[in-house]
Design a protein around this motif. Structure first.
Motif, PDB file in Angstrom:
ATOM      1  N   TRP A   9       0.899  -1.223  -0.228  1.00 11.80           N
ATOM      2  CA  TRP A   9       0.278   0.684   0.097  1.00 11.80           C
ATOM      3  C   TRP A   9       0.430   1.097  -0.127  1.00 11.80           C
ATOM      4  O   TRP A   9       0.186   1.909  -0.596  1.00 11.80           O
ATOM      5  N   ASP A  10       1.580   1.249   1.308  1.00  9.07           N
ATOM      6  CA  ASP A  10       2.632   2.773   0.883  1.00  9.07           C
ATOM      7  C   ASP A  10       4.145   2.482   0.351  1.00  9.07           C
ATOM      8  O   ASP A  10       4.598   2.979   0.680  1.00  9.07           O
ATOM      9  N   VAL A  15       2.857   4.188  -4.503  1.00 13.30           N
ATOM     10  CA  VAL A  15       2.700   5.592  -4.124  1.00 13.30           C
ATOM     11  C   VAL A  15       3.077   6.536  -5.165  1.00 13.30           C
ATOM     12  O   VAL A  15       2.637   7.337  -6.000  1.00 13.30           O
ATOM     13  N   PRO A  19      -0.189   8.322  -6.667  1.00 16.73           N
ATOM     14  CA  PRO A  19      -0.437   8.914  -5.697  1.00 16.73           C
ATOM     15  C   PRO A  19      -2.268   9.241  -5.178  1.00 16.73           C
ATOM     16  O   PRO A  19      -1.740   9.248  -3.368  1.00 16.73           O
ATOM     17  N   GLU A  21      -5.355   7.960  -3.360  1.00 16.56           N
ATOM     18  CA  GLU A  21      -5.650   6.403  -2.636  1.00 16.56           C
ATOM     19  C   GLU A  21      -6.893   6.016  -3.446  1.00 16.56           C
ATOM     20  O   GLU A  21      -6.712   4.573  -2.981  1.00 16.56           O
ATOM     21  N   ARG A  24      -4.964   3.801  -6.050  1.00 13.98           N
ATOM     22  CA  ARG A  24      -4.341   3.075  -5.641  1.00 13.98           C
ATOM     23  C   ARG A  24      -5.280   1.679  -5.167  1.00 13.98           C
ATOM     24  O   ARG A  24      -5.273   0.990  -5.251  1.00 13.98           O
TER      25      ARG A  24
END
Length: 193
Positions: A9-10, A15, A19, A21, A24
């Motif tokens: 996730w990060d 990211v 970037p 969310e 993502r």
């Protein structure tokens, strides 16, 4: 696989490419699922399961699976098509990054390539990643093959080094991309059959 999504996730590359969310949340599961599906076709998708829940996974590509064929690239594109509107802005950068990464292990002797490995954060530090990594490294050693991977964090570099991987290059796949370490591990000749 939710465990891979949670693990990545990060992650710096994720990211960088996604970037937002919301994007993502939509794109990452499909992208990692595509890696997992590809590895499964070779029987090189390994999972750690705890009480019926997948808590970690490793997607490997065996020596005969690289370079990635046009047919497999097309299958990946079809799998990602439903999330294309949310990932389109990252596509050009992602393709440039993939091309730069592929050049780092093109021409190497046949090897097992670790496309993705991750453990759900709730299960990290319990040896699950070690089990996932070790299972394929043992096979690679038995077959006298090396292993190769990319990572984008210094913590991962140190962890992989503890398994015999060595940094072969450090670079930025594109000018804006986070630093990446290409790492190779030679087979353990004491284990070779």
């Amino acid at each position: 696989m939710p465990c891979l999504v949670h693990a990545f996730w990060d992650f710096p590359e994720v990211v960088h490419l996604l970037p937002d969310e919301g994007s993502r949340r939509r794109v990452l599961p499909r992208y990692l699922g595509s890696d997992a599906r590809d590895a499964a076709t070779f029987g090189t998708l390994h999972a750690a399961i705890d009480e019926g829940v997948v808590v970690g996974a490793a997607a490997w590509v065996p020596p005969q699976g690289y370079p990635v064929s046009k047919r497999r690239k097309l299958a990946e594109a079809r799998h990602l098509l439903p999330v294309a509107p949310w990932g389109f802005s990252a596509l050009r950068e992602a393709l440039k990054g993939q091309d730069a990464n592929r050049r780092r292990h093109a021409g190497l002797p046949p090897h097992f390539w670790l496309r993705a490995i991750g453990v759900d954060p709730s299960g990290q530090g319990q040896g699950i990643g070690t089990l996932l990594l070790r299972s394929m490294l043992d096979r690679a050693d038995d077959e006298g093959r090396g292993a190769f991977l990319f990572t984008a964090t210094t913590n991962n570099v140190a962890w992989y080094q503890s398994f015999g991987f060595k940094v072969t290059s450090t670079y930025h796949p594109t000018p804006r991309w986070p630093q990446v370490w290409a790492m190779r591990r030679e087979p353990d000749h004491q284990r070779m059959a």
